[in-house]
Write a protein that holds these residues in place. Structure first.
Motif, PDB file in Angstrom:
ATOM      1  N   VAL A  72       0.841  -1.195   0.000  1.00 17.83           N
ATOM      2  CA  VAL A  72       0.000   0.000   0.000  1.00 17.83           C
ATOM      3  C   VAL A  72       0.876   1.246   0.000  1.00 17.83           C
ATOM      4  O   VAL A  72       1.796   1.357   0.841  1.00 17.83           O
ATOM      5  CB  VAL A  72      -0.928   0.028   1.238  1.00 17.83           C
ATOM      6  CG1 VAL A  72      -1.741   1.309   1.285  1.00 17.83           C
ATOM      7  CG2 VAL A  72      -1.831  -1.191   1.250  1.00 17.83           C
ATOM      8  N   PRO A  73       0.652   2.210  -0.912  1.00 17.62           N
ATOM      9  CA  PRO A  73       1.430   3.457  -0.889  1.00 17.62           C
ATOM     10  C   PRO A  73       0.955   4.357   0.249  1.00 17.62           C
ATOM     11  O   PRO A  73      -0.249   4.529   0.457  1.00 17.62           O
ATOM     12  CB  PRO A  73       1.141   4.080  -2.255  1.00 17.62           C
ATOM     13  CG  PRO A  73      -0.195   3.535  -2.646  1.00 17.62           C
ATOM     14  CD  PRO A  73      -0.282   2.153  -2.059  1.00 17.62           C
ATOM     15  N   LEU A  74       1.886   4.934   0.998  1.00 16.81           N
ATOM     16  CA  LEU A  74       1.577   5.864   2.075  1.00 16.81           C
ATOM     17  C   LEU A  74       2.016   7.260   1.668  1.00 16.81           C
ATOM     18  O   LEU A  74       3.146   7.451   1.212  1.00 16.81           O
ATOM     19  CB  LEU A  74       2.292   5.457   3.376  1.00 16.81           C
ATOM     20  CG  LEU A  74       1.968   4.082   3.950  1.00 16.81           C
ATOM     21  CD1 LEU A  74       2.764   3.855   5.238  1.00 16.81           C
ATOM     22  CD2 LEU A  74       0.489   3.931   4.220  1.00 16.81           C
ATOM     23  N   SER A  75       1.141   8.230   1.829  1.00 22.35           N
ATOM     24  CA  SER A  75       1.459   9.609   1.475  1.00 22.35           C
ATOM     25  C   SER A  75       2.296  10.259   2.572  1.00 22.35           C
ATOM     26  O   SER A  75       2.311   9.811   3.727  1.00 22.35           O
ATOM     27  CB  SER A  75       0.177  10.408   1.250  1.00 22.35           C
ATOM     28  OG  SER A  75      -0.614  10.396   2.433  1.00 22.35           O
ATOM     29  N   ARG A  76       2.971  11.322   2.204  1.00 22.72           N
ATOM     30  CA  ARG A  76       3.762  12.074   3.164  1.00 22.72           C
ATOM     31  C   ARG A  76       2.832  12.766   4.157  1.00 22.72           C
ATOM     32  O   ARG A  76       1.752  13.218   3.806  1.00 22.72           O
ATOM     33  CB  ARG A  76       4.608  13.114   2.429  1.00 22.72           C
ATOM     34  CG  ARG A  76       5.435  14.016   3.330  1.00 22.72           C
ATOM     35  CD  ARG A  76       6.264  14.973   2.492  1.00 22.72           C
ATOM     36  NE  ARG A  76       6.989  15.927   3.323  1.00 22.72           N
ATOM     37  CZ  ARG A  76       6.503  17.104   3.688  1.00 22.72           C
ATOM     38  NH1 ARG A  76       5.291  17.476   3.266  1.00 22.72           N
ATOM     39  NH2 ARG A  76       7.213  17.929   4.445  1.00 22.72           N
ATOM     40  N   ARG A  77       3.278  12.838   5.409  1.00 22.66           N
ATOM     41  CA  ARG A  77       2.462  13.490   6.433  1.00 22.66           C
ATOM     42  C   ARG A  77       3.334  14.413   7.270  1.00 22.66           C
ATOM     43  O   ARG A  77       4.404  14.008   7.743  1.00 22.66           O
ATOM     44  CB  ARG A  77       1.805  12.453   7.343  1.00 22.66           C
ATOM     45  CG  ARG A  77       0.903  13.057   8.421  1.00 22.66           C
ATOM     46  CD  ARG A  77       0.203  11.978   9.215  1.00 22.66           C
ATOM     47  NE  ARG A  77       1.136  11.162   9.977  1.00 22.66           N
ATOM     48  CZ  ARG A  77       0.842   9.955  10.465  1.00 22.66           C
ATOM     49  NH1 ARG A  77      -0.337   9.426  10.235  1.00 22.66           N
ATOM     50  NH2 ARG A  77       1.735   9.280  11.160  1.00 22.66           N
ATOM     51  N   VAL A  78       2.877  15.634   7.423  1.00 21.01           N
ATOM     52  CA  VAL A  78       3.556  16.584   8.298  1.00 21.01           C
ATOM     53  C   VAL A  78       3.069  16.345   9.715  1.00 21.01           C
ATOM     54  O   VAL A  78       1.875  16.163   9.952  1.00 21.01           O
ATOM     55  CB  VAL A  78       3.263  18.033   7.865  1.00 21.01           C
ATOM     56  CG1 VAL A  78       3.941  19.023   8.813  1.00 21.01           C
ATOM     57  CG2 VAL A  78       3.722  18.253   6.434  1.00 21.01           C
ATOM     58  N   GLY A  79       3.977  16.313  10.670  1.00 19.10           N
ATOM     59  CA  GLY A  79       3.583  16.063  12.053  1.00 19.10           C
ATOM     60  C   GLY A  79       2.625  17.116  12.567  1.00 19.10           C
ATOM     61  O   GLY A  79       2.729  18.293  12.230  1.00 19.10           O
ATOM     62  N   SER A  80       1.665  16.690  13.388  1.00 19.46           N
ATOM     63  CA  SER A  80       0.703  17.625  13.979  1.00 19.46           C
ATOM     64  C   SER A  80       0.628  17.370  15.476  1.00 19.46           C
ATOM     65  O   SER A  80       0.219  16.296  15.905  1.00 19.46           O
ATOM     66  CB  SER A  80      -0.684  17.439  13.343  1.00 19.46           C
ATOM     67  OG  SER A  80      -1.126  16.112  13.486  1.00 19.46           O
TER      68      SER A  80
ATOM     69  N   HIS B 198       7.393  10.074   5.975  1.00 21.59           N
ATOM     70  CA  HIS B 198       7.840  10.226   4.600  1.00 21.59           C
ATOM     71  C   HIS B 198       6.937   9.404   3.674  1.00 21.59           C
ATOM     72  O   HIS B 198       6.336   8.407   4.084  1.00 21.59           O
ATOM     73  CB  HIS B 198       9.290   9.764   4.450  1.00 21.59           C
ATOM     74  CG  HIS B 198      10.273  10.596   5.225  1.00 21.59           C
ATOM     75  ND1 HIS B 198      10.536  11.908   4.919  1.00 21.59           N
ATOM     76  CD2 HIS B 198      11.040  10.288   6.310  1.00 21.59           C
ATOM     77  CE1 HIS B 198      11.428  12.387   5.769  1.00 21.59           C
ATOM     78  NE2 HIS B 198      11.745  11.429   6.627  1.00 21.59           N
ATOM     79  N   CYS B 199       6.875   9.828   2.430  1.00 13.58           N
ATOM     80  CA  CYS B 199       6.148   9.061   1.419  1.00 13.58           C
ATOM     81  C   CYS B 199       6.867   7.740   1.201  1.00 13.58           C
ATOM     82  O   CYS B 199       8.084   7.701   0.990  1.00 13.58           O
ATOM     83  CB  CYS B 199       6.093   9.863   0.120  1.00 13.58           C
ATOM     84  SG  CYS B 199       5.248   9.022  -1.214  1.00 13.58           S
ATOM     85  N   ARG B 200       6.153   6.620   1.301  1.00 10.89           N
ATOM     86  CA  ARG B 200       6.777   5.312   1.137  1.00 10.89           C
ATOM     87  C   ARG B 200       5.728   4.261   0.825  1.00 10.89           C
ATOM     88  O   ARG B 200       4.516   4.521   0.884  1.00 10.89           O
ATOM     89  CB  ARG B 200       7.545   4.908   2.400  1.00 10.89           C
ATOM     90  CG  ARG B 200       6.690   4.796   3.664  1.00 10.89           C
ATOM     91  CD  ARG B 200       7.576   4.530   4.878  1.00 10.89           C
ATOM     92  NE  ARG B 200       6.854   4.592   6.134  1.00 10.89           N
ATOM     93  CZ  ARG B 200       6.220   3.572   6.695  1.00 10.89           C
ATOM     94  NH1 ARG B 200       6.241   2.386   6.081  1.00 10.89           N
ATOM     95  NH2 ARG B 200       5.581   3.710   7.843  1.00 10.89           N
ATOM     96  N   SER B 201       6.204   3.088   0.499  1.00  7.84           N
ATOM     97  CA  SER B 201       5.330   1.940   0.266  1.00  7.84           C
ATOM     98  C   SER B 201       5.396   1.037   1.488  1.00  7.84           C
ATOM     99  O   SER B 201       6.478   0.807   2.045  1.00  7.84           O
ATOM    100  CB  SER B 201       5.783   1.177  -0.981  1.00  7.84           C
ATOM    101  OG  SER B 201       4.918   0.101  -1.237  1.00  7.84           O
TER     102      SER B 201
ATOM    103  N   PRO C  31      10.406   0.655   7.849  1.00  2.72           N
ATOM    104  CA  PRO C  31      11.771   1.185   7.806  1.00  2.72           C
ATOM    105  C   PRO C  31      12.222   1.652   9.189  1.00  2.72           C
ATOM    106  O   PRO C  31      11.407   2.053  10.025  1.00  2.72           O
ATOM    107  CB  PRO C  31      11.678   2.361   6.832  1.00  2.72           C
ATOM    108  CG  PRO C  31      10.441   2.113   6.044  1.00  2.72           C
ATOM    109  CD  PRO C  31       9.502   1.389   6.945  1.00  2.72           C
ATOM    110  N   ALA C  32      13.524   1.597   9.417  1.00  2.00           N
ATOM    111  CA  ALA C  32      14.082   2.052  10.690  1.00  2.00           C
ATOM    112  C   ALA C  32      13.716   3.513  10.922  1.00  2.00           C
ATOM    113  O   ALA C  32      13.825   4.351  10.024  1.00  2.00           O
ATOM    114  CB  ALA C  32      15.601   1.876  10.685  1.00  2.00           C
ATOM    115  N   GLY C  33      13.275   3.808  12.129  1.00  6.11           N
ATOM    116  CA  GLY C  33      12.921   5.175  12.487  1.00  6.11           C
ATOM    117  C   GLY C  33      11.511   5.577  12.126  1.00  6.11           C
ATOM    118  O   GLY C  33      11.077   6.671  12.475  1.00  6.11           O
ATOM    119  N   GLU C  34      10.783   4.722  11.420  1.00  5.29           N
ATOM    120  CA  GLU C  34       9.398   5.025  11.034  1.00  5.29           C
ATOM    121  C   GLU C  34       8.432   4.280  11.956  1.00  5.29           C
ATOM    122  O   GLU C  34       8.608   3.079  12.203  1.00  5.29           O
ATOM    123  CB  GLU C  34       9.137   4.613   9.587  1.00  5.29           C
ATOM    124  CG  GLU C  34       9.868   5.467   8.556  1.00  5.29           C
ATOM    125  CD  GLU C  34       9.122   6.764   8.261  1.00  5.29           C
ATOM    126  OE1 GLU C  34       8.065   6.991   8.876  1.00  5.29           O
ATOM    127  OE2 GLU C  34       9.615   7.534   7.419  1.00  5.29           O
TER     128      GLU C  34
END
Length: 463
Positions: free
Chosen positions: A237-245, A258-261, A300-303
């Motif tokens: 599944v593709p994940l869109s970039r998200r700015v922290g809130s 970050h944008c990633r799969s 991924p590491a850190g995600e």
């Protein structure tokens, strides 16, 4: 989905005890619909029209419930041809600057304002087109939200959490006979009281879990059950970039992404909860619900890994059933877009009104306008098989054919027509999907062109 008429249709049959008030409402919403973000003085133009607008909004005999009743009926009418709908529920805070406004209270974002809980109906198919607002509730917080132990909070007659089931019940009561509704709620809705009342009332639901809890059976905790489940399927599944809130509306913070799969695993089971000792004794002693677990494999590491835990009354017997529940919950994000339409597209928080009563009435006028704005934007993102005349009048299509910067086919799709409207507002095709402001500007220009078109032809409005 049936064709959508002009904004005045959302107020047809309005009963305010005085026909002059009803006519005034139609005049106001027609003026606001031309450019929803425009201030009242600019939208209404003449002093007499502006004064009449302020008198209407401040009139103690005019209520938001009365103003919204025709829109509720129109929404139910659009639903009547559908076998099922999903109903997204959420709360937003509305903040207002300036001193001297009466009846407002503190909000979760600081400052003064009030809260609005909205129940937005969406089509049950993959398009998830917005059908309208089925229910809404506004309230003012009297002071800083007090911290209470769970037992005391569950017995507090003024607890704000009651709104989740109360509004679900209202929305359910407005569904046409034979239509199956599924109520979508985020983690704020995860409470035994709500789940018990949804199950007891035989309402369809998908609610995202917020915390671990005790379950009945061989394993003591929900997390233990989920860890023991076998993956029914795995999807990329593709994940869109998200700015922290940080802490939106008082909830847990959303970390940046970050944008990633992502590789997501899906599983499901049936679980039973026992009523907590602090809960109201009138609630069911235990409830059984289905649970769907969505978990990311090897992030991924850190995600932070993606994880959804969804409680539902919908079937989960097959992979198709499980994915259907997940897709239904994904539709809940449409209500976040609705709030953007309300705040950015309609500039509700910029309204210079001096009391909660007037602001509440203004919100009632803007909810149908925000729905139409959201519908237009949603149609611009749909496949080409939806005809443009579902949302635009014949005259508006004539105008678009005449002024469009890019040639339109004789029978354009809704997507083609809405992108042409966005282009009128300055949207550039290569810049992605049009935003609220550019779409509102383009729609304003189209309506102004339509007025001139009809005047030249000596015709009246054909909507």
């Amino acid at each position: 989905m049936a064709k959508v008429s002009g904004i005045e249709a959302e107020f047809r049959g309005l009963s305010l005890g005085d026909e002059r008030r009803s006519r005034r409402v139609v005049e106001v919403v027609r003026a606001l619909d031309v450019n929803p973000s425009m201030s009242f003085p600019k939208a209404m133009g003449e002093d007499a029209a502006l004064e009449g607008t302020y008198r209407l909004l401040n009139n103690p005999n005019v209520t938001s419930e009365e103003l919204l009743a025709p829109h509720h009926r129109a929404t139910a009418q659009r639903i009547s041809v559908l076998p099922s709908v999903v109903i997204a529920h959420d709360t937003t805070s509305l903040g207002f600057n300036g001193e001297g406004r009466s009846g407002l209270g503190p909000t979760s974002r600081g400052g003064q304002g009030f809260f609005a809980h909205v129940s937005l109906a969406l089509t049950g198919d993959e398009s998830r087109l917005p059908l309208g607002v089925l229910a809404s509730k506004t309230w003012v917080r009297k002071g800083k939200k007090p911290k209470m132990r769970a037992e005391k909070r569950s017995h507090d007659p003024e607890r704000e959490s009651k709104r989740w089931f109360e509004q679900a019940a209202v929305a359910e009561s407005r569904l046409p006979s034979g239509c199956h509704g599924v109520h979508l709620m985020d983690r704020e809705g995860d409470a035994y009281e709500l789940l018990s009342r949804l199950v007891g009332g035989k309402l369809g639901f998908v609610v995202r879990a917020a915390h671990d809890r005790h379950v009945l059976g061989d394993l003591p905790m929900l997390s233990d059950v989920l860890s023991s489940l076998t993956h029914e399927c795995v999807r990329e599944v593709p994940l869109s970039r998200r700015v922290g809130s940080p802490m939106p509306r008082g909830r847990a913070a959303h970390p940046p992404r970050h944008c990633r799969s992502a590789r997501l695993a899906f599983s499901a089971s049936r679980i039973e909860f026992e009523r907590p000792r602090y809960a109201l004794k009138e609630l069911l002693p235990s409830i059984s619900v289905n649970v769907v677990h969505v978990a990311e494999i090897d992030p991924p590491a850190g995600e932070k890994p993606v994880e959804w835990i969804l409680f539902t009354g919908e079937p989960v017997a097959s992979v198709a059933d499980i994915l259907r529940v997940v897709d239904m919950y994904r539709a809940r994000w449409v209500i976040e877009e609705f709030f953007k339409a309300l705040k950015t597209g309609c500039a509700i928080e910029e309204r210079q009104l001096e009391s909660f009563h007037a602001l509440d009435n203004a919100l009632a006028l803007f909810l149908p306008i925000a729905w139409r704005l959201l519908l237009l934007r949603s149609l611009s993102r749909q496949p080409a098989d939806i005809a443009a005349d579902i949302a635009l009048t014949p005259t508006q299509l004539e105008v678009l054919h005449a002024v469009s910067k890019r040639p339109l086919p004789p029978k354009p799709s809704a997507k083609e027509a809405l992108l042409a409207i966005a282009a009128l507002g300055g949207h550039i095709k290569n810049n992605g999907a049009p935003g609220w402001q550019v779409l509102a500007r383009g729609y304003h220009d189209l309506l102004m062109l339509e007025v001139g078109w009809l005047a030249r032809a000596g015709r009246s409005d054909q909507s």
